[in-house]
Structure formats: structure tokens, C-alpha cells
Design an enzyme around this catalytic site. Sequence first.
Site, mmCIF file in Angstrom:
data_model
loop_
_atom_site.group_PDB
_atom_site.id
_atom_site.type_symbol
_atom_site.label_atom_id
_atom_site.label_comp_id
_atom_site.label_asym_id
_atom_site.label_seq_id
_atom_site.Cartn_x
_atom_site.Cartn_y
_atom_site.Cartn_z
ATOM 1 N N LYS A 22 8.411 -1.533 6.251
ATOM 2 C CA LYS A 22 8.981 -0.300 5.681
ATOM 3 C C LYS A 22 7.993 0.871 5.810
ATOM 4 O O LYS A 22 8.354 1.952 6.257
ATOM 5 C CB LYS A 22 9.308 -0.514 4.200
ATOM 6 C CG LYS A 22 9.638 0.768 3.453
ATOM 7 C CD LYS A 22 9.916 0.539 1.997
ATOM 8 C CE LYS A 22 8.731 0.650 1.096
ATOM 9 N NZ LYS A 22 8.216 2.011 0.859
ATOM 10 N N ASN A 23 6.749 0.621 5.421
ATOM 11 C CA ASN A 23 5.801 1.738 5.398
ATOM 12 C C ASN A 23 5.366 2.173 6.795
ATOM 13 O O ASN A 23 4.831 3.258 6.965
ATOM 14 C CB ASN A 23 4.574 1.385 4.552
ATOM 15 C CG ASN A 23 4.900 1.388 3.070
ATOM 16 O OD1 ASN A 23 6.010 1.760 2.674
ATOM 17 N ND2 ASN A 23 3.966 0.966 2.255
ATOM 18 N N CYS A 116 6.790 9.889 -9.790
ATOM 19 C CA CYS A 116 7.683 8.739 -9.909
ATOM 20 C C CYS A 116 7.091 7.803 -10.934
ATOM 21 O O CYS A 116 6.013 8.059 -11.469
ATOM 22 C CB CYS A 116 7.906 8.066 -8.564
ATOM 23 S SG CYS A 116 6.473 7.209 -7.971
ATOM 24 N N ARG A 121 1.354 11.170 -8.399
ATOM 25 C CA ARG A 121 1.444 11.217 -6.942
ATOM 26 C C ARG A 121 1.460 12.640 -6.363
ATOM 27 O O ARG A 121 2.498 13.114 -5.873
ATOM 28 C CB ARG A 121 2.643 10.401 -6.458
ATOM 29 C CG ARG A 121 2.599 8.969 -6.972
ATOM 30 C CD ARG A 121 3.657 8.105 -6.382
ATOM 31 N NE ARG A 121 3.320 7.648 -5.041
ATOM 32 C CZ ARG A 121 4.056 6.810 -4.340
ATOM 33 N NH1 ARG A 121 5.171 6.345 -4.858
ATOM 34 N NH2 ARG A 121 3.700 6.438 -3.134
ATOM 35 N N ASP A 307 0.365 -2.452 -3.529
ATOM 36 C CA ASP A 307 1.770 -2.858 -3.396
ATOM 37 C C ASP A 307 1.980 -4.365 -3.600
ATOM 38 O O ASP A 307 3.120 -4.833 -3.566
ATOM 39 C CB ASP A 307 2.316 -2.439 -2.016
ATOM 40 C CG ASP A 307 2.587 -0.942 -1.956
ATOM 41 O OD1 ASP A 307 2.475 -0.269 -2.990
ATOM 42 O OD2 ASP A 307 2.924 -0.442 -0.863
ATOM 43 N N ARG A 399 15.361 -0.749 -1.835
ATOM 44 C CA ARG A 399 14.605 0.299 -1.140
ATOM 45 C C ARG A 399 13.650 -0.309 -0.118
ATOM 46 O O ARG A 399 13.402 0.295 0.917
ATOM 47 C CB ARG A 399 13.776 1.097 -2.149
ATOM 48 C CG ARG A 399 14.555 2.099 -2.957
ATOM 49 C CD ARG A 399 13.607 3.044 -3.656
ATOM 50 N NE ARG A 399 12.514 3.353 -2.766
ATOM 51 C CZ ARG A 399 11.243 3.495 -3.133
ATOM 52 N NH1 ARG A 399 10.909 3.391 -4.383
ATOM 53 N NH2 ARG A 399 10.311 3.770 -2.247
HETATM 54 C C1 UD1 Z 1 1.683 4.790 0.654
HETATM 55 C C2 UD1 Z 1 2.750 3.722 0.647
HETATM 56 C C3 UD1 Z 1 2.884 3.086 -0.732
HETATM 57 C C4 UD1 Z 1 1.536 2.609 -1.229
HETATM 58 C C5 UD1 Z 1 0.478 3.700 -1.127
HETATM 59 C C6 UD1 Z 1 -0.925 3.231 -1.449
HETATM 60 C C7 UD1 Z 1 4.291 4.515 2.337
HETATM 61 C C8 UD1 Z 1 5.650 4.995 2.657
HETATM 62 N N1 UD1 Z 1 4.016 4.327 1.046
HETATM 63 O O1 UD1 Z 1 2.113 5.828 -0.223
HETATM 64 O O2 UD1 Z 1 3.794 1.997 -0.641
HETATM 65 O O3 UD1 Z 1 1.635 2.201 -2.587
HETATM 66 O O4 UD1 Z 1 0.440 4.236 0.221
HETATM 67 O O5 UD1 Z 1 -1.282 2.195 -0.607
HETATM 68 O O6 UD1 Z 1 3.492 4.272 3.204
HETATM 69 N N2 UD1 Z 1 -3.155 11.037 -3.569
HETATM 70 C C9 UD1 Z 1 -3.712 12.245 -3.944
HETATM 71 N N3 UD1 Z 1 -3.348 13.360 -3.236
HETATM 72 C C10 UD1 Z 1 -2.488 13.314 -2.179
HETATM 73 C C11 UD1 Z 1 -1.957 12.072 -1.792
HETATM 74 C C12 UD1 Z 1 -2.313 10.960 -2.523
HETATM 75 O O7 UD1 Z 1 -4.489 12.317 -4.903
HETATM 76 O O8 UD1 Z 1 -2.214 14.351 -1.586
HETATM 77 C C13 UD1 Z 1 -3.516 9.833 -4.339
HETATM 78 C C14 UD1 Z 1 -2.313 9.075 -4.869
HETATM 79 O O9 UD1 Z 1 -1.871 9.595 -6.101
HETATM 80 C C15 UD1 Z 1 -2.872 7.669 -4.992
HETATM 81 C C16 UD1 Z 1 -3.813 7.585 -3.796
HETATM 82 O O10 UD1 Z 1 -4.106 8.933 -3.433
HETATM 83 O O11 UD1 Z 1 -3.628 7.544 -6.176
HETATM 84 C C17 UD1 Z 1 -3.248 6.874 -2.591
HETATM 85 O O12 UD1 Z 1 -1.942 7.379 -2.328
HETATM 86 P P1 UD1 Z 1 -1.349 7.467 -0.855
HETATM 87 O O13 UD1 Z 1 -2.111 6.593 0.055
HETATM 88 O O14 UD1 Z 1 -1.199 8.897 -0.476
HETATM 89 O O15 UD1 Z 1 0.105 6.890 -1.090
HETATM 90 P P2 UD1 Z 1 1.352 7.239 -0.206
HETATM 91 O O16 UD1 Z 1 0.873 7.545 1.158
HETATM 92 O O17 UD1 Z 1 2.228 8.202 -0.899
#
Ligand code: UD1
Length: 420
Positions: A22-23, A116, A121, A307, A399
Amino acid sequence: MDKLIIEGGLKLKGGVQVSGSKNAVLPILAATLLTDDACIIKGVPNLRDTNTMLKILRSLGKNVEFDKGIVTVSSSKKLGFIADYKLVSSMRASFCVLGPLLAKLKKAKVSLPGGCIIGIRPVDLHLKGLRGLGADINVETGYVLAKAPKLKGASIYLGGVYGSSVLATGNVMMASTLALGKTIIESSACEPEVADLAEFLIKMGAKIRGQGTPIIEIEGVRHLHGATHTIIPDRIEAATLLIAALITESDVLIKNALPKHLGAIIDKLEEAGASLDKTDNSIHVRPLKKLNAVNITTLPYPGFPTDVQAQIMALMSVTLGTSIITEKIYPDRFMHVAELNRMGAYIQREGPYAIVNGVRELSGAPVMASDLRASACLVLAGLASRGKTIVSRIYHLERGYENLEGKLESLGARIWREKE
Ligand code: UD1
């Protein structure tokens, strides 16, 4: 709305096939916006999230077909530059259309995804990275408005408070494929899904090096062309099935599971005493009665994935001893604790820690799924419980898991769906 009923206590037996990731597929579908040519993506899991991304591509003007795990994306009209609130708010990964739209159209208007249940996030790293490439970005009325007559390669540090960001790395990497000159992303996410996105972009003609490491280098090109790509197997689904076999003390062969992507998980399960026979693309779980409690800390890849935190907590809740589970990515991702305790688990939450005191047995109960991985955790707990477990709000499960109940049923579990 559907609910899942599980009659626990049965052993599983046989082989089961892991679906495409999925990711990995979500940003790869977004990357098709970078070209007007047709792209063919194979091994695509039929999930609610996949279908949301296909709806977004259609809403932006792409022609999309999805049949038997193959998605074909092509163009017949001008690409739109606005990704609507309704679609983006229902799935955070939709935000990764921002980078490709900006690179292709020089402007984009994409709704902010919002928070969420697992945490706030933010998207600051996405915006920092795109600003680093020279984009002019404003946030107005819940939308990100981005403009850049020409993106320019730059050195961008993308580490955040919680480490690297998977989708921010993807967004910036996609945007920089069409930027002028060289981009270096430091503290880039090393997840296999980011590397798979890079492989697809390379097939489209992008010049990328260092994918899968914390430093990615991208040399911008003038344009990208169509490509065909097969999605990597879903390592989170593989881990969930591994835990399903262990929690029911069963003999199960998990096919299309890549041990090279599952290092931290295999290491922890073996430390707990699991007997796993591995080949390059399968893992055979041997039945074993007693596991030991182990401590787990979630970290960015190659660390233990957040995850799989909820699923391993289900396993630890029926493993005698004390396990401390530390959540370092989403410190509030513990909605499943209260539901596991309703089933007889003994778990205390202290800030980003969960202290799990293993019990001999759980008892089936009505429980509520709060998010995708928490739903999987409750299904796993249900498989190991005495009596009947009813998991409501299972739309979360749809999902991210392709036919999980069908796969478990084929292994001999008693699990079925009913209307709420
Ligand atoms: C992706 C995965 C999700 C997984 C997560 C962490 C997909 C579609 N989803 O989500 O399943 O749980 O990685 O492995 O690939 N953060 C910030 N600022 C930002 C972006 C992120 O502070 O701009 C923080 C987030 O709140 C979190 C951490 O960084 O604490 C990691 O998040 P991130 O790797 O960005 O998660 P996603 O890419 O949204």
C-alpha cells in the site's frame, strides 16, 4: 458499516500470499502525474486507499483503468492542478500529489490533509523541501498554494523532530526529478517504499542515486516518459500474517514476503523465540508454544516500524512476562490499548510507553477499530482469544489490507463479516 466476527482459539495451517505494498503504490500512482505518457503499474492491491488515489488521478484529468491488479494511467486532456479537500482529507497520502503537480504544471493547489487519530501529523517537512527547491508556498483556506516558474535543484535537509519523513521524501524527490540541476536530500527516509518510488521514477527517465539510504541525489531532467513497474510486496501485511501465525501457535508459509525488508521484525520475533525458515521471498513460521516477552522501540526504517507496533502488542499481550513498547514515531498511537484491555490484556500506558504484562489468555469481546493498524491488532487478538470477538468499524481495515479476512479464512480461521 460492516463488522468482523472472529471465533478464536483455532490453529491456522497452509500458505498465504502477501499483496503489493500500500505505502509503495500510493506515491507511485501520484508519480504518474509527472508524464503525459501511459504508465502501467502491476501488483496493485485492491484497497480503499488505492481507489482513493485513483479517484484523485481521475479528478485531475487522468484516464485510469484498474483490472486484476494492473493499473493503467494515461492522459487525454489537460491536467488539473487542484486536489480537492474531500479526497485529500480522507487519506493523508493524497498530499503527495503536490510535488508532481508543482513540477509538471508549475503550480498546484492541494488541500491540507489534517490530523488523524494516530496524531497531529504536520506537513512542514514537505513544504520546507519544496520551498528549498524555490517554490513559493502559501497556506490559505485549508489549501497549500504552490507556484514555481522553474524549480531549481538544492541541498535540502529533511530530518524532523521524529526523524525522516516517508512521504515528504517522496514529495520532494518527485518534484526534483524535473528541477534544474542537482538536488541532494539529506536525512531522506530509507524505507523500501521510498526506494521503490525511486526505481519507478528511474524507469520514467529520472536520474536518482542513493535511494534506500539517508542521502538521495537527483539530477533534474527535462521530461519524464511512461514506464511499467511492479510494486514490492507489503512488508506490513507480511508482518501481520507472521504475527497471526505466531499468536495462534500455527504452521504457516507466508509467500511473497521479503526477509530483506523485514529485518527488525524478524530479529524481534526470533529474539522472542519464534522459529522462522526464510528464503529470498517467503517465510515459514514453525509452530511453537512458548514465546518470551521482548521490548520494542519503533523507529524509522531499518528500525522496527510503527505500522507493526499495534500488532506486536497483541502478540505480547498473550506472551508471559513484561514487554515495554516505546512509540517514537507517533507518541499517541495507542488507541488499541484500551480495546486489548477489554479483551483481558493487562497493558498500562505511560506517555509514549506501553507496559504489557502478558496474560495466559484473552477472552473475545465486542471491540472497536480506531485506525488501520489498530484494526489488524484487534483481529489478531481475536484469533488468539477464547470465544467470539466482534470488531466494529472495520472500514479502517479495508484501507490497507487486501482481503485479510479471506486470507485468514483460507488458513482455517473462523472469521466472517456481518452488517452492523
Ligand atoms: C508513512 C506511511 C505510514 C507510516 C509512516 C511512518 C505512507 C502512505 N504512509 O506516513 O503508514 O506510519 O510513514 O513510518 O507511506 N512529520 C513531521 N513533519 C512532516 C511530516 C512528518 O513532523 O512534514 C513527522 C510525523 O508526524 C511523524 C514522523 O514525522 O511523527 C514520520 O512521519 P512520516 O514518515 O512523514 O509519515 P507519512 O509519510 O505521513
